[in-house]
Scaffold this motif. Structure first.
Motif, PDB file in Angstrom:
ATOM      1  N   GLY A  63      14.958 -38.773  27.279  1.00  0.00           N
ATOM      2  CA  GLY A  63      15.217 -38.688  28.828  1.00  0.00           C
ATOM      3  C   GLY A  63      15.636 -40.206  29.320  1.00  0.00           C
ATOM      4  N   ASP A  64      15.884 -40.500  30.620  1.00  0.00           N
ATOM      5  CA  ASP A  64      15.933 -41.785  31.256  1.00  0.00           C
ATOM      6  C   ASP A  64      15.002 -42.412  31.393  1.00  0.00           C
ATOM      7  OD1 ASP A  64      19.007 -41.232  31.186  1.00  0.00           O
ATOM      8  OD2 ASP A  64      18.326 -39.803  32.674  1.00  0.00           O
ATOM      9  N   ALA A  65      13.630 -41.779  31.549  1.00  0.00           N
ATOM     10  CA  ALA A  65      12.315 -42.361  31.709  1.00  0.00           C
ATOM     11  C   ALA A  65      11.249 -41.500  31.429  1.00  0.00           C
ATOM     12  CB  ALA A  65      12.310 -42.858  33.212  1.00  0.00           C
ATOM     13  N   GLY A  66       9.987 -41.969  31.231  1.00  0.00           N
ATOM     14  CA  GLY A  66       8.970 -41.143  30.954  1.00  0.00           C
ATOM     15  C   GLY A  66       8.522 -41.288  29.484  1.00  0.00           C
ATOM     16  N   GLN A  67       7.385 -40.623  29.388  1.00  0.00           N
ATOM     17  CA  GLN A  67       6.740 -40.747  27.929  1.00  0.00           C
ATOM     18  C   GLN A  67       6.728 -39.167  27.481  1.00  0.00           C
ATOM     19  OE1 GLN A  67       2.947 -42.596  28.490  1.00  0.00           O
ATOM     20  NE2 GLN A  67       3.727 -44.135  26.874  1.00  0.00           N
ATOM     21  N   ILE A  68       6.612 -39.024  26.249  1.00  0.00           N
ATOM     22  CA  ILE A  68       6.488 -37.682  25.597  1.00  0.00           C
ATOM     23  C   ILE A  68       5.614 -38.007  24.360  1.00  0.00           C
ATOM     24  CG2 ILE A  68       7.425 -35.566  24.516  1.00  0.00           C
ATOM     25  CD1 ILE A  68      10.105 -36.397  25.830  1.00  0.00           C
ATOM     26  N   LEU A  69       4.357 -37.867  24.564  1.00  0.00           N
ATOM     27  CA  LEU A  69       3.241 -38.059  23.307  1.00  0.00           C
ATOM     28  C   LEU A  69       3.121 -36.743  22.510  1.00  0.00           C
ATOM     29  CD1 LEU A  69       1.025 -40.113  25.376  1.00  0.00           C
ATOM     30  CD2 LEU A  69       2.438 -40.896  23.875  1.00  0.00           C
ATOM     31  N   VAL A  70       3.532 -36.579  21.405  1.00  0.00           N
ATOM     32  CA  VAL A  70       3.434 -35.493  20.514  1.00  0.00           C
ATOM     33  C   VAL A  70       2.372 -35.996  19.577  1.00  0.00           C
ATOM     34  CG1 VAL A  70       4.286 -33.640  18.863  1.00  0.00           C
ATOM     35  CG2 VAL A  70       5.813 -34.610  21.009  1.00  0.00           C
ATOM     36  N   ASP A  71       1.144 -35.634  19.313  1.00  0.00           N
ATOM     37  CA  ASP A  71      -0.100 -35.940  18.471  1.00  0.00           C
ATOM     38  C   ASP A  71      -0.229 -37.449  18.617  1.00  0.00           C
ATOM     39  OD1 ASP A  71      -1.716 -35.113  16.947  1.00  0.00           O
ATOM     40  OD2 ASP A  71      -0.539 -35.128  15.029  1.00  0.00           O
ATOM     41  N   GLY A  72      -0.060 -37.736  19.971  1.00  0.00           N
ATOM     42  CA  GLY A  72      -0.379 -39.311  20.163  1.00  0.00           C
ATOM     43  C   GLY A  72       0.676 -40.366  19.986  1.00  0.00           C
ATOM     44  N   ARG A  73       1.958 -39.643  19.536  1.00  0.00           N
ATOM     45  CA  ARG A  73       2.967 -40.753  19.278  1.00  0.00           C
ATOM     46  C   ARG A  73       4.122 -40.508  20.311  1.00  0.00           C
ATOM     47  NH1 ARG A  73       3.774 -39.447  13.090  1.00  0.00           N
ATOM     48  NH2 ARG A  73       2.577 -37.793  13.998  1.00  0.00           N
ATOM     49  N   ASN A  74       4.680 -41.434  20.786  1.00  0.00           N
ATOM     50  CA  ASN A  74       5.747 -41.295  21.731  1.00  0.00           C
ATOM     51  C   ASN A  74       7.067 -41.176  21.191  1.00  0.00           C
ATOM     52  OD1 ASN A  74       6.919 -41.427  24.468  1.00  0.00           O
ATOM     53  ND2 ASN A  74       7.019 -43.664  24.473  1.00  0.00           N
ATOM     54  N   VAL A  75       7.725 -39.862  21.586  1.00  0.00           N
ATOM     55  CA  VAL A  75       8.770 -39.492  20.521  1.00  0.00           C
ATOM     56  C   VAL A  75       9.749 -40.405  20.894  1.00  0.00           C
ATOM     57  CG1 VAL A  75      10.729 -37.685  20.417  1.00  0.00           C
ATOM     58  CG2 VAL A  75       8.108 -36.964  20.416  1.00  0.00           C
ATOM     59  N   PRO A  76      10.117 -40.942  22.062  1.00  0.00           N
ATOM     60  CA  PRO A  76      11.525 -41.599  22.289  1.00  0.00           C
ATOM     61  C   PRO A  76      11.309 -43.083  21.624  1.00  0.00           C
ATOM     62  CG  PRO A  76      10.713 -40.676  24.628  1.00  0.00           C
ATOM     63  CD  PRO A  76       9.744 -40.451  23.528  1.00  0.00           C
TER      64      PRO A  76
END
Lengths: 275, 257, 289
Positions: A63-76
């Motif tokens: 994405g252009d902004a924002g967080q995606i935390l999967v199991d505590g880790r930020n994917v980007p």
């Protein structure tokens, strides 16, 4: 709702995700919490970016902004290696199954094992046959993907997705194009896998009746935001115009029947009223 | 005015393609160390790309040698030096016809197959599926095919040249009656291992193999994931490879010879 | 798994086939033997003109390749080319007074260095110099020899007539020149078929100045250059008696077909050991046949 409130029970936490594709805002500060160990369904009108959301979770798109935390880790933020390590723990079921056409059913299911482990052949065989048995296709191990029906192919793909015992399975439109029997088989599998293995499942689908049977929690997204969420039995009754249109199946509503266009009369060449 | 703009677009498009292709080459080269653990896949691709092309390469090599010998015999008979015809067949084949014709056939036979296969893999999400199974498709799909093309081309070119010489011998000695001994002795006296075989057959075909394999993999990899897109990409593989082969041939000849 | 194994076997076969083809190309159709640079020793030779001689050109003795030209340079301060010849150690027994000559393979072929053995007991050593050399003759000179010297004898002081029989005169006709050592000494008066003996009777008119020709001399029909006209060449014999008017020359050599000639040049190069032949290819000595 309760599940999402506790951070420990949240496997995927999306915060402020904003994505612009070809000048169109697909996600606009999207927030979403997907609970661990549950079956979560993401619904929404066609073209709202449900599959795109899954691709964000797996790191195929950013994405252009924002967080995606999967199991505590930020994917980007993950490096290639870390991302690949994470993906080994994620199963993904494609809409069109995406079986490797070069290999037969057995080798398709064995593929992730062969690529990531050096297990002895006997163990690979046992693991693969176990998973094929789970989806009811042990007898089809020697068939090629071209010899399978759509429902069978999807079950093989499911066997491949679970061969590593992932913590999360993403289902992209798992019910499209299935006859009622195959649909029920897949439904049963999703439920069983969730209950027996405790795998967190995320479904992207349109079929409300099917979702009602399997999902614990539903997100309805439209216009790049979550417009409604909740229990499948009650979500349709929250009174918002989105849910009323979507679950009621109305042709027009907040999701317009007309694709955005200029003035109709002008397009047909009529003089504007009053001119 | 419009035509000029369009041509500019074509030029910039072509340049853009070449640039992307170069970047893709770097990506493949970077993926080669990672692809080494998929050695089996490389072997399998070598079978599809190389061994499966043998029939067409051998047949064409034989006929190219035969027709060259036939033509040369009639020209050289004017000077009474028909026994040199085999030598000319060998040198022409080693230096030019072998690498170039093999590469053109290779682009048509193996290059299109690679493009279509990768394009379909992308269209049916197999590439994405690999990425999601934490298998790098550059290392598992692209690099093995590139390596297979790189290895297969020189081998195919050697086979092509051997068959061409055999075809020349068949027509010249068995049919037209050139003396067997002079046919071979002239050839061995004139053909030079470094000049003709190494810098002709080996280097040229290696370069052509790399170019054809790169173009084929690149076109497949970047094909729009539709049946139409794959069909276009396959066509582009043949067109781009053919142009690249002949242009590169000129450059290589200027440098190597 | 069995599927994969069959790929491996098939691919292996393919690779083996490819390398077999390469080995075939390299060993059977090319000069890989000529390439092998074994132990060699170096001999210097100086030429006034090396023509088109190149590095790595072959060095031959009696037509057999014995080495190659290692380097070509200009002798400092002199208008002389310094050519270093790398000769295979196997051929160490070359007399010190041997002659190095630059020959051309055929009329237009590549040039090479031919060595003719001398008679000295001394052998050339590594780094020594071949004193006797013969330079390359430019093509123009060669052509001049073939065509330029083709004029008829001036026929001052009358002539005497001899006859000679040939089984084949080629395109020889009345008026064709008669030459000895390349110099015109007379001309053909008539060419007639002899029905009885099934051969051609040629009458030669030889200038009276040249009356010291041994009667066992040989007459041969030669061609000027590759595509020039034909003439009769006289090769002197050793008899004390001289040819007289009305004599018949017994030793004759018929015309060679042009096709044979071209074939010879292009096939053998000037592979023969004879230096004169190399410089003047279209006139193989009659004595050899």
């Amino acid at each position: 709702m309760n599940a999402a409130a506790s951070p420990d029970d949240t496997l995927i936490r999306i915060r402020g995700l904003t994505t612009v594709l070809n000048g169109k805002k697909v996600f606009d500060a999207l927030d979403m919490d997907i609970p661990r160990g549950r079956v979560t369904a993401i619904m929404g009108p066609s073209g709202t970016g449900k599959t795109t959301l899954l691709k964000h979770i797996t790191g195929q798109m950013h994405g252009d902004a924002g967080q995606i935390l999967v199991d505590g880790r930020n994917v980007p933020d993950l490096s290639r290696e870390a991302l690949y390590a994470l993906r080994e723990k994620i199963g993904y079921l494609f809409q069109n199954s995406a079986l490797l056409t070069d290999f037969d059913v057995f080798e398709n299911v064995a593929f992730p094992l062969r690529q990531h482990t050096k297990l002895p052949e006997v163990l690979i065989r046992n693991l693969v046959l176990t998973k094929l048995q789970a989806v009811g296709l042990r007898g089809a191990a020697q068939l090629m993907p071209s010899e399978l029906s759509g429902g069978m192919a999807r079950r093989v793909a499911l066997a491949r997705a679970i061969v590593f015992d992932p913590m999360l399975i993403l289902y992209d439109e798992p019910f499209v194009g299935l006859d009622p029997i195959a649909l029920n088989q897949v439904l049963k599998l999703i439920r069983t896998l969730n209950e027996t293995l405790g795998i967190t499942s995320v479904l992207v689908a349109h079929e409300l009746e099917a979702i009602k049977q399997v999902a614990d929690h539903i997100f309805l997204i439209a216009n790049g935001k979550v417009v409604a969420q909740g229990d499948p039995r009650t979500i349709a009754d929250d009174g918002s115009p989105w849910t009323r249109q979507f679950f009621g199946g109305d042709a027009d509503g907040p999701v317009p029947f007309q694709y955005p266009a200029g003035d109709y009369a002008e397009a047909l060449g009529f003089p504007r009223s009053g001119a | 005015m419009n035509a000029r703009i369009e041509r500019d677009n074509v030029v910039t498009q072509a340049l853009g393609q070449i640039g992307n292709c170069g970047v893709f080459l770097l990506q493949i080269l970077a993926a080669i160390p990672r692809s080494l653990r998929y050695g089996r896949e490389t072997v399998r691709q070598l079978w599809f790309v190389g061994a499966m092309s043998l029939t067409i390469i051998m047949t064409c090599g034989l006929f190219v040698g035969m027709v060259l010998e036939l033509q040369l015999y009639h020209v050289l008979s004017m000077f009474g030096s028909t026994s040199m015809s085999g030598t000319v067949v060998a040198i022409a084949t080693y230096r030019e016809l072998g690498p170039v014709v093999t590469a053109l056939l290779f682009a048509g036979r193996a290059g299109t197959a690679i493009t279509a296969e990768i394009g379909l893999m992308r269209a049916t999400d197999q590439i994405s599926a690999m990425e999601l199974m934490a298998v790098d498709p550059l290392a598992y799909v692209a690099a093995p095919r590139f390596l297979a093309g790189l290895v297969a081309m020189p081998l195919l070119c050697c086979v092509f040249c051997a068959l061409a010489v055999f075809g020349g011998h068949l027509v010249g000695v068995s049919w037209l009656g050139i003396d067997n001994g002079t046919f071979w002795s002239n050839m061995t006296a004139t053909v030079d291992v470094w000049q003709d075989i190494v810098s002709g057959v080996i280097w040229k075909s290696l370069a052509f193999g790399a170019v054809v394999a790169l173009i084929a993999v690149y076109q497949g990899y970047t094909a729009p994931p539709t049946s139409e897109g794959v069909a276009y990409a396959t066509t582009r593989t043949v067109v781009a490879s053919s142009i690249a082969i002949l242009a590169l041939d000129f450059v290589l000849t200027a440098f190597l010879m | 798994m069995s599927q994969r194994k069959s790929y491996a076997v098939g691919t292996g076969l393919f690779i083996v086939l490819g390398f077999a083809a390469l080995a075939y190309l390299a060993t059977q159709t090319s000069s890989v033997a000529n390439r092998q640079q074994g132990a060699s020793y170096t001999v210097d030779a100086q030429f006034e003109n090396i023509g088109q001689l190149k590095e790595r050109a072959p060095v031959k003795i009696a037509g057999v390749r014995v080495g190659q030209v290692q380097s070509i340079g200009l002798e400092p301060g002199k208008s002389v080319a310094d050519v270093k010849l790398a000769i295979d150690k196997r051929y160490a027994d070359i007399p010190a007074d041997s002659v190095a000559t630059i020959f051309t393979s055929g009329l237009l072929g590549d040039q090479y260095v031919g060595i003719e053995y001398g008679h000295s007991k001394d052998r050339v050593a590594d780094g020594s110099k071949l004193a006797l050399t013969r330079s390359s003759e430019p093509l123009e000179e060669m052509l001049g020899k073939f065509f330029g010297a083709g004029g008829a004898a001036d026929n001052i002081g009358g002539s005497y007539r001899v006859t000679a029989r040939f089984s084949n005169v080629g395109s020889l006709s009345a008026g064709s020149p008669v030459k000895m050592a390349g110099v015109p000494i007379g001309q053909v008066v008539s060419v007639q078929a002899e029905p009885a003996k099934l051969d051609a009777l040629v009458t030669l008119a030889i200038d009276n100045r040249y009356n010291q020709i041994p009667d066992d001399s040989a007459a041969a029909v030669f061609t000027s250059g590759l595509i020039g006209s034909q003439y009769v060449a006289i090769q002197p014999g050793g008899s004390p008696d001289m040819l007289k008017n009305g004599d018949e020359m017994i030793l004759t050599q018929s015309a060679m077909q042009l096709e044979d000639l071209i074939g010879k040049f292009l096939v053998n190069g000037s592979g023969s050991s004879d230096g004169k032949q190399g410089a003047n290819p279209p006139t193989p000595p009659a004595g050899k046949h």
